[in-house]
Write a protein that holds these residues in place. Structure first.
Motif, PDB file in Angstrom:
ATOM      1  N   MET A  31     -12.626   2.463  26.895  1.00 51.32           N
ATOM      2  CA  MET A  31     -12.204   3.397  26.470  1.00 51.32           C
ATOM      3  C   MET A  31     -12.064   3.084  25.594  1.00 51.32           C
ATOM      4  O   MET A  31     -10.855   1.410  24.775  1.00 51.32           O
ATOM      5  CB  MET A  31     -11.219   4.233  27.193  1.00 51.32           C
ATOM      6  CG  MET A  31      -9.803   3.451  27.367  1.00 51.32           C
ATOM      7  SD  MET A  31      -8.076   5.011  27.281  1.00 51.32           S
ATOM      8  CE  MET A  31      -8.143   6.794  25.995  1.00 51.32           C
ATOM      9  N   SER A  32     -11.810   3.376  23.503  1.00 54.29           N
ATOM     10  CA  SER A  32     -11.677   2.998  22.991  1.00 54.29           C
ATOM     11  C   SER A  32     -10.776   3.327  22.368  1.00 54.29           C
ATOM     12  O   SER A  32      -9.948   4.859  22.509  1.00 54.29           O
ATOM     13  CB  SER A  32     -12.573   3.669  21.064  1.00 54.29           C
ATOM     14  OG  SER A  32     -12.265   3.369  20.121  1.00 54.29           O
TER      15      SER A  32
ATOM     16  N   GLU B 181      -0.574   6.969  28.113  1.00 55.90           N
ATOM     17  CA  GLU B 181      -0.673   6.685  28.730  1.00 55.90           C
ATOM     18  C   GLU B 181      -2.208   5.808  29.207  1.00 55.90           C
ATOM     19  O   GLU B 181      -2.354   4.647  29.863  1.00 55.90           O
ATOM     20  CB  GLU B 181       0.034   6.703  30.218  1.00 55.90           C
ATOM     21  CG  GLU B 181       0.049   6.097  31.805  1.00 55.90           C
ATOM     22  CD  GLU B 181      -0.006   6.265  32.952  1.00 55.90           C
ATOM     23  OE1 GLU B 181       0.995   5.763  34.069  1.00 55.90           O
ATOM     24  OE2 GLU B 181       0.984   8.188  32.666  1.00 55.90           O
ATOM     25  N   ALA B 182      -3.109   6.791  28.937  1.00 58.07           N
ATOM     26  CA  ALA B 182      -4.370   5.716  29.727  1.00 58.07           C
ATOM     27  C   ALA B 182      -4.940   4.630  28.371  1.00 58.07           C
ATOM     28  O   ALA B 182      -5.237   3.575  28.742  1.00 58.07           O
ATOM     29  CB  ALA B 182      -5.287   6.875  29.578  1.00 58.07           C
ATOM     30  N   GLY B 183      -3.906   5.155  26.738  1.00 58.84           N
ATOM     31  CA  GLY B 183      -4.368   3.731  25.785  1.00 58.84           C
ATOM     32  C   GLY B 183      -3.590   2.907  25.975  1.00 58.84           C
ATOM     33  O   GLY B 183      -4.245   2.087  25.925  1.00 58.84           O
ATOM     34  N   ALA B 184      -2.203   2.852  26.742  1.00 61.86           N
ATOM     35  CA  ALA B 184      -1.654   1.818  27.390  1.00 61.86           C
ATOM     36  C   ALA B 184      -2.110   0.983  27.953  1.00 61.86           C
ATOM     37  O   ALA B 184      -2.112  -0.720  27.901  1.00 61.86           O
ATOM     38  CB  ALA B 184      -0.125   2.279  27.237  1.00 61.86           C
TER      39      ALA B 184
ATOM     40  N   ALA C 208      -5.047  -3.637  29.941  1.00 64.13           N
ATOM     41  CA  ALA C 208      -6.389  -4.000  31.006  1.00 64.13           C
ATOM     42  C   ALA C 208      -6.815  -5.117  30.375  1.00 64.13           C
ATOM     43  O   ALA C 208      -7.755  -6.208  30.459  1.00 64.13           O
ATOM     44  CB  ALA C 208      -6.827  -3.023  31.119  1.00 64.13           C
ATOM     45  N   ALA C 209      -7.291  -4.924  28.433  1.00 66.30           N
ATOM     46  CA  ALA C 209      -8.191  -6.100  27.788  1.00 66.30           C
ATOM     47  C   ALA C 209      -7.222  -6.810  27.958  1.00 66.30           C
ATOM     48  O   ALA C 209      -7.834  -8.141  28.126  1.00 66.30           O
ATOM     49  CB  ALA C 209      -8.257  -5.143  25.980  1.00 66.30           C
ATOM     50  N   LEU C 210      -6.239  -7.174  27.474  1.00 67.37           N
ATOM     51  CA  LEU C 210      -4.770  -8.060  27.533  1.00 67.37           C
ATOM     52  C   LEU C 210      -5.437  -9.214  28.349  1.00 67.37           C
ATOM     53  O   LEU C 210      -5.499 -10.357  28.521  1.00 67.37           O
ATOM     54  CB  LEU C 210      -3.519  -8.113  27.556  1.00 67.37           C
ATOM     55  CG  LEU C 210      -3.206  -7.426  25.432  1.00 67.37           C
ATOM     56  CD1 LEU C 210      -2.333  -7.092  25.573  1.00 67.37           C
ATOM     57  CD2 LEU C 210      -3.552  -8.647  25.079  1.00 67.37           C
TER      58      LEU C 210
END
Length: 375
Positions: free
Chosen positions: A1-2, A358-361, A366-368
């Motif tokens: 997600m963005s 929460e989804a954004g965090a 996950a990207a990290l």
């Protein structure tokens, strides 16, 4: 997600009925400069900060500049400033004709290191100007001890720290005054520019009130050569609405920061050739996480990798003030303030804000983790 770095529109969407009503109230009032909305916000903000005076001004830079002017800072004077800060802290000093004297930060907290301040004091020093950077309070007791020893004033730059507490007390006037910005992206942000000064010093407050209004307290009677720097009533009305939600929004920021800290400190993200360095929070500090700033030895690569994963990050700040072209005439050279320069070269601000869900965090973390696996 963005995941955007910060969604400013979300604040309006959450509070739209309240904000629309506040704006309509101002439009119908006929008060478009000063008036009851500004006065009530000043009262509300002074109460929130636990001080006796709040003076609304046009923006955060003006807040700093007007306090320094009210403290009689001028040509030939020196003001001690952090080497690691947004350039507005320095510009306010320069606008008075005075000289900013940089002092390095504590590498762990990013804030000015009190242990280094006294060595920077000279007979020309008039003010110490600490910044509560990224929403983390500076060590005010240690700073005030140096100031009292040398008879100096203390002006705090609170532009990023609305609601933060130092040793249990909300920032507002640990020193002589605090300058605030209400730039839209701040924890307490207007829908345009705005600023304020808080203080318990009645004489200082009076001088700032006069200086912000052309040097006048009675219409067409000008006591001093002042400025036009007044908080707009539309912005004051919006700020009154947002102030009632500030603590809740800061609590949301703290929850995101706690999650970031826990996950980034885990073995999955630390057992890598290029670990992320987390900000340090002293026991006496209750930050409000205006920014969540980490350091990484390959910051630019991390910045790009997160962008490729649709994660918005920013760099606060890529060039420290002493290396800006604006201060080329001061004669600073690369390597003169190595801690500030290292932070500038390695810092990265992760998405954080009261409307990051929460989804954004989860997507940020996950990207990290994905980047860490590739290192």
């Amino acid at each position: 997600m963005s995941v955007p770095f910060l969604d400013l529109g979300a604040a309006y969407r959450e509070l739209q009925p309240e904000i629309d009503a506040a704006v309509a109230r101002v439009l119908a009032s006929g008060y478009y400069i000063g008036g009851p909305e500004v006065e009530q916000f000043e009262t509300d903000y002074a109460t929130y900060c636990g001080v006796t005076h709040a003076i609304g001004v046009a923006n955060g830079l003006d807040a700093l500049h007007l306090v320094l002017r009210a403290m009689d800072v001028g040509p030939g004077d020196e003001v001690i400033v952090p080497s690691n800060t947004y350039i507005a802290t320095w510009l306010a000093v320069s606008q008075c004709g005075a000289t900013p004297v940089p002092v390095e930060p504590d590498a762990r907290t990013y804030n000015i290191d009190p242990a280094l301040i006294e060595a920077a004091v000279t007979p020309r020093t008039k003010v110490i100007l600490p910044v509560h950077l990224y929403g983390q309070p500076a060590d005010m007791d240690s700073i005030l001890a140096v100031a009292r020893k040398h008879g100096l004033r203390v002006l705090e730059d609170g532009a990023q720290a609305h609601g933060a507490r130092y040793k249990g007390q909300r920032l507002g006037a640990h020193g002589d005054a605090v300058a605030w910005s209400f730039y839209p992206g701040k924890n307490l942000g207007a829908m345009g520019d705005g600023g304020a000064v808080t203080t318990n010093d009645a004489q200082l407050a009076d001088r700032i009130q006069v200086l912000r209004n052309y040097g006048s307290r009675v219409k067409y009677v000008n006591e001093v050569q002042g400025y036009n720097s007044r908080l707009d009533p539309l912005q004051a009305a919006v700020l009154r609405v947002k102030l009632s939600h500030l603590d809740e929004w800061n609590t949301r920021r703290k929850a995101i920061a706690a999650r970031y800290q826990a996950v980034i400190a885990s073995e999955a993200l630390q057992s890598t050739p290029f670990p992320i360095t987390l900000p340090h929070v002293p026991d006496w500090s209750d930050p409000v996480w205006h920014l969540f700033v980490v350091q990484h030895p390959r910051r630019d690569a991390l910045h790009k990798a997160l962008a490729d994963a649709s994660i918005g990050t920013l760099i606060h700040y890529p060039v420290p003030p002493h290396l800006q072209q604006a201060y080329a005439s001061a004669g600073f050279v690369p390597g003169q303030f190595p801690i500030a320069e290292q932070i500038a070269n390695q810092c990265l601000s992760l998405p954080i804000g009261p409307h990051l869900d929460e989804a954004g965090a989860t997507a940020v973390l996950a990207a990290l983790k994905a980047v860490a696996k590739r290192d």
